[in-house]
Design a protein around this motif. Structure first.
Motif, PDB file in Angstrom:
ATOM      1  N   ILE A  34       0.857  -1.185   0.000  1.00  0.00           N
ATOM      2  CA  ILE A  34       0.000   0.000   0.000  1.00  0.00           C
ATOM      3  C   ILE A  34       0.894   1.236   0.000  1.00  0.00           C
ATOM      4  CG2 ILE A  34      -1.914  -1.120   1.211  1.00  0.00           C
ATOM      5  CD1 ILE A  34      -0.982   0.280   3.791  1.00  0.00           C
ATOM      6  N   GLU A  35       0.326   2.362  -0.389  1.00  0.00           N
ATOM      7  CA  GLU A  35       1.032   3.636  -0.272  1.00  0.00           C
ATOM      8  C   GLU A  35       0.968   4.098   1.185  1.00  0.00           C
ATOM      9  OE1 GLU A  35       0.241   6.427  -3.733  1.00  0.00           O
ATOM     10  OE2 GLU A  35      -1.490   5.080  -3.878  1.00  0.00           O
ATOM     11  N   PRO A  37      -0.380   5.473   4.153  1.00  0.00           N
ATOM     12  CA  PRO A  37      -1.756   5.867   4.464  1.00  0.00           C
ATOM     13  C   PRO A  37      -1.865   7.226   5.152  1.00  0.00           C
ATOM     14  CG  PRO A  37      -0.996   4.197   6.004  1.00  0.00           C
ATOM     15  CD  PRO A  37       0.071   4.335   4.967  1.00  0.00           C
ATOM     16  N   ASN A  42      -4.764   9.474   1.320  1.00  0.00           N
ATOM     17  CA  ASN A  42      -4.661   8.023   1.185  1.00  0.00           C
ATOM     18  C   ASN A  42      -5.510   7.272   2.206  1.00  0.00           C
ATOM     19  OD1 ASN A  42      -2.985   8.100  -1.014  1.00  0.00           O
ATOM     20  ND2 ASN A  42      -1.101   7.754   0.143  1.00  0.00           N
ATOM     21  N   GLU A  43      -5.733   7.882   3.349  1.00  0.00           N
ATOM     22  CA  GLU A  43      -6.527   7.191   4.376  1.00  0.00           C
ATOM     23  C   GLU A  43      -7.890   6.780   3.835  1.00  0.00           C
ATOM     24  OE1 GLU A  43      -8.832   9.226   7.393  1.00  0.00           O
ATOM     25  OE2 GLU A  43      -7.844  11.119   6.878  1.00  0.00           O
ATOM     26  N   GLN A  44      -8.450   7.568   2.933  1.00  0.00           N
ATOM     27  CA  GLN A  44      -9.772   7.261   2.399  1.00  0.00           C
ATOM     28  C   GLN A  44      -9.763   5.969   1.583  1.00  0.00           C
ATOM     29  OE1 GLN A  44     -11.201  10.701   0.284  1.00  0.00           O
ATOM     30  NE2 GLN A  44     -11.269  11.998   2.109  1.00  0.00           N
ATOM     31  N   LYS A  45      -8.597   5.619   1.015  1.00  0.00           N
ATOM     32  CA  LYS A  45      -8.487   4.370   0.263  1.00  0.00           C
ATOM     33  C   LYS A  45      -8.281   3.169   1.172  1.00  0.00           C
ATOM     34  CE  LYS A  45      -4.929   5.554  -2.282  1.00  0.00           C
ATOM     35  NZ  LYS A  45      -3.881   5.456  -3.325  1.00  0.00           N
ATOM     36  N   TYR A  46      -7.743   3.422   2.364  1.00  0.00           N
ATOM     37  CA  TYR A  46      -7.287   2.296   3.183  1.00  0.00           C
ATOM     38  C   TYR A  46      -8.057   2.078   4.478  1.00  0.00           C
ATOM     39  CZ  TYR A  46      -3.306   2.596   0.004  1.00  0.00           C
ATOM     40  OH  TYR A  46      -2.516   2.633  -1.119  1.00  0.00           O
ATOM     41  N   THR A  47      -8.962   2.960   4.835  1.00  0.00           N
ATOM     42  CA  THR A  47      -9.739   2.764   6.063  1.00  0.00           C
ATOM     43  C   THR A  47     -10.436   1.405   6.048  1.00  0.00           C
ATOM     44  OG1 THR A  47     -10.130   5.140   6.335  1.00  0.00           O
ATOM     45  CG2 THR A  47     -11.597   3.648   7.513  1.00  0.00           C
TER      46      THR A  47
END
Length: 231
Positions: A34-35, A37, A42-47
């Motif tokens: 992952i990038e 976070p 990026n947090e929005q992609k990984y939450t």
């Protein structure tokens, strides 16, 4: 003996090696899965990664220097947060509080040679939502619903300054401890009716203190003695 080397298993990704301290987000980031976070949005992609359980496994060896001791405990100094603990296929217990330590008697579970420790972490976000549907607890608008149902660092669920990344994993050491006889793990120092202050055994030793004339205090449900050596 400290257990440092683990393998993380998380659906959708290959088995990933890691060393304590190791968490789901941290291990994925370390292996380039992952990038970062914490960068940009990026947090929005990984939450949503927190909606899935993950497992950490460690294979370690035990020989007679451990097995022949009177007491053998497996100690966890920091598990985040909802964790089912298995040793050689036997469930030792569950954890639900990242702010405390846990210890399990494994004298009868360890085997000579290779042993398998499995830590199965339950999704904190799924648990929080399920509990909040049963019993609503207020949360600030920047925090994921249900965060207050967990004994977990609440800022991981989002704050005005913090991203919504409720992690899970091992954030402090895991230790296999073997010893004979009894063990004093903590001491309280006090005088007469004054409030007692808790001390670790290491603090007493560092100050050159000794405890003698030990007797069992049934009222305090512990051991009482006389402290000497302090000037």
């Amino acid at each position: 003996m400290e257990l440092k080397n683990f393998t993380m298993r998380y659906d959708g990704y290959p088995a990933l090696s890691c060393q304590v301290p190791c968490t789901m987000y941290g291990t994925l980031l370390e292996h380039g899965m992952i990038e970062d976070p914490f960068w940009g949005m990026n947090e929005q992609k990984y939450t949503a990664l927190s909606d899935q359980d993950c497992t950490f496994e460690s294979i370690f060896s035990a020989d007679e220097t451990i097995l022949d001791r009177e007491h053998v405990f497996l100690r966890f100094y920091g598990l985040d947060t909802l964790c089912h603990i298995y040793l050689n296929g036997k469930k030792l217990g569950e954890t639900s509080d990242m702010h405390r330590c846990y210890a399990f008697d494994v004298k009868e579970v360890l085997i000579r040679g290779e042993n398998l420790l499995r830590l199965v972490f339950q999704s904190p976000t799924v648990y929080a939502r399920e509990m909040n549907n049963k019993c609503f607890l207020w949360h600030n608008p920047d925090t994921l619903p249900g965060a207050a149902h967990l004994r977990k660092s609440i800022c991981m669920f989002g704050w005005d300054w913090a991203p919504k990344l409720p992690d899970m994993g091992i954030f402090r050491k895991v230790e296999l401890e073997a010893y004979d006889g009894d063990k004093i793990e903590a001491l309280d120092a006090g005088a007469d009716d004054y409030l007692t202050k808790p001390f670790s055994v290491e603090e007493f030793v560092a100050c050159g203190l000794e405890v003698k004339n030990l007797t069992r205090d049934l009222h305090a449900n512990g051991i009482v003695g006389i402290m000497t050596g302090y000037e």
